[in-house]
Design a protein around this motif. Structure first.
Motif, PDB file in Angstrom:
ATOM      1  N   TYR A   1      10.341   7.553  18.437  1.00 42.01           N
ATOM      2  CA  TYR A   1      11.069   8.799  18.631  1.00 42.01           C
ATOM      3  C   TYR A   1      12.127   8.652  19.709  1.00 42.01           C
ATOM      4  O   TYR A   1      12.174   7.639  20.436  1.00 42.01           O
ATOM      5  N   ALA A   2      12.968   9.671  19.821  1.00 41.80           N
ATOM      6  CA  ALA A   2      14.064   9.664  20.793  1.00 41.80           C
ATOM      7  C   ALA A   2      13.494   9.692  22.209  1.00 41.80           C
ATOM      8  O   ALA A   2      12.802  10.657  22.571  1.00 41.80           O
ATOM      9  N   PRO A   3      13.788   8.693  23.027  1.00 45.37           N
ATOM     10  CA  PRO A   3      13.214   8.644  24.371  1.00 45.37           C
ATOM     11  C   PRO A   3      13.674   9.783  25.279  1.00 45.37           C
ATOM     12  O   PRO A   3      12.995  10.088  26.269  1.00 45.37           O
ATOM     13  N   ASP A   4      14.801  10.405  24.956  1.00 44.77           N
ATOM     14  CA  ASP A   4      15.325  11.465  25.822  1.00 44.77           C
ATOM     15  C   ASP A   4      14.743  12.843  25.487  1.00 44.77           C
ATOM     16  O   ASP A   4      15.164  13.856  26.051  1.00 44.77           O
ATOM     17  N   GLN A   5      13.756  12.888  24.586  1.00 43.54           N
ATOM     18  CA  GLN A   5      13.153  14.156  24.182  1.00 43.54           C
ATOM     19  C   GLN A   5      11.752  14.314  24.769  1.00 43.54           C
ATOM     20  O   GLN A   5      10.827  14.780  24.097  1.00 43.54           O
TER      21      GLN A   5
ATOM     22  N   GLN B   1       0.824  -1.205   0.000  1.00 42.46           N
ATOM     23  CA  GLN B   1       0.000   0.000   0.000  1.00 42.46           C
ATOM     24  C   GLN B   1       0.862   1.261   0.000  1.00 42.46           C
ATOM     25  O   GLN B   1       1.989   1.242   0.489  1.00 42.46           O
ATOM     26  N   PRO B   2       0.346   2.379  -0.536  1.00 37.07           N
ATOM     27  CA  PRO B   2       1.122   3.623  -0.541  1.00 37.07           C
ATOM     28  C   PRO B   2       1.448   4.059   0.882  1.00 37.07           C
ATOM     29  O   PRO B   2       0.558   4.270   1.706  1.00 37.07           O
ATOM     30  N   SER B   3       2.728   4.148   1.183  1.00 35.80           N
ATOM     31  CA  SER B   3       3.170   4.433   2.533  1.00 35.80           C
ATOM     32  C   SER B   3       4.448   5.248   2.496  1.00 35.80           C
ATOM     33  O   SER B   3       5.172   5.254   1.488  1.00 35.80           O
ATOM     34  N   CYS B   4       4.742   5.931   3.593  1.00 36.00           N
ATOM     35  CA  CYS B   4       5.976   6.706   3.661  1.00 36.00           C
ATOM     36  C   CYS B   4       6.400   6.868   5.108  1.00 36.00           C
ATOM     37  O   CYS B   4       5.647   6.537   6.038  1.00 36.00           O
ATOM     38  N   PHE B   5       7.612   7.361   5.298  1.00 36.75           N
ATOM     39  CA  PHE B   5       8.082   7.813   6.603  1.00 36.75           C
ATOM     40  C   PHE B   5       8.141   9.333   6.563  1.00 36.75           C
ATOM     41  O   PHE B   5       8.557   9.914   5.551  1.00 36.75           O
ATOM     42  N   TYR B   6       7.729   9.969   7.650  1.00 39.10           N
ATOM     43  CA  TYR B   6       7.984  11.396   7.831  1.00 39.10           C
ATOM     44  C   TYR B   6       9.101  11.544   8.856  1.00 39.10           C
ATOM     45  O   TYR B   6       8.952  11.127  10.007  1.00 39.10           O
ATOM     46  N   GLU B   7      10.229  12.107   8.424  1.00 34.11           N
ATOM     47  CA  GLU B   7      11.365  12.367   9.307  1.00 34.11           C
ATOM     48  C   GLU B   7      11.153  13.688  10.041  1.00 34.11           C
ATOM     49  O   GLU B   7      10.805  14.696   9.432  1.00 34.11           O
ATOM     50  N   PHE B   8      11.405  13.693  11.327  1.00 39.81           N
ATOM     51  CA  PHE B   8      11.409  14.924  12.117  1.00 39.81           C
ATOM     52  C   PHE B   8      12.830  15.138  12.619  1.00 39.81           C
ATOM     53  O   PHE B   8      13.364  14.299  13.356  1.00 39.81           O
ATOM     54  N   ARG B   9      13.451  16.257  12.215  1.00 42.50           N
ATOM     55  CA  ARG B   9      14.836  16.541  12.595  1.00 42.50           C
ATOM     56  C   ARG B   9      14.912  17.864  13.348  1.00 42.50           C
ATOM     57  O   ARG B   9      14.193  18.823  13.037  1.00 42.50           O
ATOM     58  N   ASP B  10      15.823  17.899  14.336  1.00 48.16           N
ATOM     59  CA  ASP B  10      15.994  19.104  15.133  1.00 48.16           C
ATOM     60  C   ASP B  10      16.915  20.095  14.410  1.00 48.16           C
ATOM     61  O   ASP B  10      17.418  19.787  13.308  1.00 48.16           O
ATOM     62  N   PRO B  11      17.145  21.288  14.971  1.00 43.40           N
ATOM     63  CA  PRO B  11      17.985  22.281  14.290  1.00 43.40           C
ATOM     64  C   PRO B  11      19.409  21.825  14.005  1.00 43.40           C
ATOM     65  O   PRO B  11      20.075  22.381  13.122  1.00 43.40           O
ATOM     66  N   ASP B  12      19.881  20.794  14.722  1.00 46.75           N
ATOM     67  CA  ASP B  12      21.217  20.240  14.463  1.00 46.75           C
ATOM     68  C   ASP B  12      21.176  19.094  13.458  1.00 46.75           C
ATOM     69  O   ASP B  12      22.165  18.377  13.287  1.00 46.75           O
ATOM     70  N   ASN B  13      20.015  18.909  12.827  1.00 47.63           N
ATOM     71  CA  ASN B  13      19.795  17.865  11.825  1.00 47.63           C
ATOM     72  C   ASN B  13      19.815  16.459  12.417  1.00 47.63           C
ATOM     73  O   ASN B  13      20.016  15.479  11.700  1.00 47.63           O
ATOM     74  N   GLN B  14      19.589  16.355  13.713  1.00 48.91           N
ATOM     75  CA  GLN B  14      19.509  15.055  14.349  1.00 48.91           C
ATOM     76  C   GLN B  14      18.094  14.485  14.178  1.00 48.91           C
ATOM     77  O   GLN B  14      17.101  15.183  14.420  1.00 48.91           O
ATOM     78  N   LEU B  15      18.025  13.241  13.745  1.00 46.55           N
ATOM     79  CA  LEU B  15      16.734  12.574  13.601  1.00 46.55           C
ATOM     80  C   LEU B  15      16.188  12.257  14.988  1.00 46.55           C
ATOM     81  O   LEU B  15      16.830  11.545  15.767  1.00 46.55           O
ATOM     82  N   ILE B  16      15.007  12.782  15.311  1.00 44.40           N
ATOM     83  CA  ILE B  16      14.454  12.521  16.636  1.00 44.40           C
ATOM     84  C   ILE B  16      13.083  11.849  16.587  1.00 44.40           C
ATOM     85  O   ILE B  16      12.565  11.435  17.619  1.00 44.40           O
ATOM     86  N   CYS B  17      12.499  11.708  15.407  1.00 48.51           N
ATOM     87  CA  CYS B  17      11.173  11.096  15.326  1.00 48.51           C
ATOM     88  C   CYS B  17      10.909  10.615  13.904  1.00 48.51           C
ATOM     89  O   CYS B  17      11.338  11.252  12.935  1.00 48.51           O
ATOM     90  N   ILE B  18      10.213   9.497  13.794  1.00 50.55           N
ATOM     91  CA  ILE B  18       9.712   8.983  12.517  1.00 50.55           C
ATOM     92  C   ILE B  18       8.228   8.668  12.677  1.00 50.55           C
ATOM     93  O   ILE B  18       7.823   7.949  13.598  1.00 50.55           O
ATOM     94  N   ALA B  19       7.409   9.210  11.792  1.00 47.87           N
ATOM     95  CA  ALA B  19       5.995   8.859  11.727  1.00 47.87           C
ATOM     96  C   ALA B  19       5.774   7.996  10.490  1.00 47.87           C
ATOM     97  O   ALA B  19       6.098   8.412   9.372  1.00 47.87           O
ATOM     98  N   VAL B  20       5.283   6.802  10.696  1.00 50.52           N
ATOM     99  CA  VAL B  20       5.003   5.873   9.596  1.00 50.52           C
ATOM    100  C   VAL B  20       3.550   6.068   9.191  1.00 50.52           C
ATOM    101  O   VAL B  20       2.639   5.909  10.010  1.00 50.52           O
ATOM    102  N   THR B  21       3.325   6.413   7.929  1.00 50.76           N
ATOM    103  CA  THR B  21       2.005   6.876   7.501  1.00 50.76           C
ATOM    104  C   THR B  21       1.588   6.229   6.186  1.00 50.76           C
ATOM    105  O   THR B  21       2.386   6.151   5.253  1.00 50.76           O
ATOM    106  N   ASP B  22       0.340   5.783   6.128  1.00 50.43           N
ATOM    107  CA  ASP B  22      -0.242   5.289   4.879  1.00 50.43           C
ATOM    108  C   ASP B  22      -1.104   6.377   4.261  1.00 50.43           C
ATOM    109  O   ASP B  22      -1.726   7.177   4.966  1.00 50.43           O
ATOM    110  N   MET B  23      -1.139   6.375   2.929  1.00 51.13           N
ATOM    111  CA  MET B  23      -1.980   7.319   2.197  1.00 51.13           C
ATOM    112  C   MET B  23      -3.263   6.631   1.737  1.00 51.13           C
ATOM    113  O   MET B  23      -3.203   5.608   1.043  1.00 51.13           O
TER     114      MET B  23
END
Length: 235
Positions: A174-178, A140-162
């Motif tokens: 997501y990053a547990p320390d955030q 099925q049509p699906s994607c990841f949405y990357e969430f990055r902080d100002p230092d370009n560190q990946l802190i979250c991924i949302a897995v989403t279907d269209m």
């Protein structure tokens, strides 16, 4: 080509319920050999089905209707004061849509999340093969949405279907320390806005179970549509 009238379904034997301790559950699966078009998948979502990897399913328990499919009507959603505060707190994040895939960076974040947040659950211990079968596999049509902080560190991924009528929020890690960012909430708020941007009416959140504490967060989004007796009811 399959349609809703010709699809075959298979029910599992009773197994331990993932949501309510001491209960037994049954699951109804769409025939894994069937050709499921995005249109049919969208229709199945409106009937309460959900996707996990290559499997499309919904609860099918005897004498129990505890699992309720829920979705946010994006055009009518009104964020609470707390949700507006969380939105502002994360306005420094950059979000990018990418293909659903396994990378070292994604897996490291997933491993940390499962190990630190869900070591008592069915998904522990994590593994690359689990990541693939749960989050990447499927037609099925699906994607990841990357969430990055100002230092370009990946802190979250949302897995989403269209879907034809909306987006389906399959999973977020997501990053547990955030903790101060409330990334789980923010990812849902962001997907509501993304669905609106795309002209889509709904964000599907999967199942809500009244007596499952881990599911309580879903009723914080109002209004909320619930699938009750095969009809969507707005609460």
């Amino acid at each position: 080509m399959s349609n809703l009238q010709t699809l075959r379904f298979y029910a599992t034997p009773p197994h331990d319920c993932s949501y309510l301790p001491g209960r037994k559950a049954k699951t109804l699966f769409v025939d894994p050999q069937a050709s499921i078009t995005p249109e049919i998948y969208s229709e199945l979502s409106d009937l309460g089905f959900r996707r996990s990897g290559s499997h499309i399913y919904r609860p099918h328990c005897d004498n129990c209707n505890a699992c309720v499919s829920v979705r946010i009507p994006t055009r009518f959603f009104a964020p609470s004061k707390t949700q507006r505060r969380i939105w502002r707190r994360n306005d420094d994040l950059k979000v990018k849509r990418v293909p659903a895939q396994l990378t070292i960076e994604y897996y490291r974040l997933y491993d940390r999340y499962i190990t630190e947040r869900h070591a008592d659950g069915d998904m522990y211990p994590p593994s690359p093969s689990q990541f693939m079968s749960f989050l990447v596999e499927g037609k099925q049509p699906s994607c990841f949405y990357e969430f990055r902080d100002p230092d370009n560190q990946l802190i979250c991924i949302a897995v989403t279907d269209m879907l034809d009528q909306g987006l389906s929020a399959l999973y977020t890690f997501y990053a547990p320390d955030q903790e101060k960012r409330s990334l789980g909430t923010y990812a849902i708020l962001w997907q509501v806005e993304e669905a609106k941007r795309q002209g889509l009416d709904y964000l599907y959140l999967g199942y809500w179970v009244r007596d499952c504490r881990k599911m309580n967060y879903k009723t914080a989004y109002r209004p909320l549509d619930m699938l009750i007796a095969d009809r969507w009811v707005r609460v």
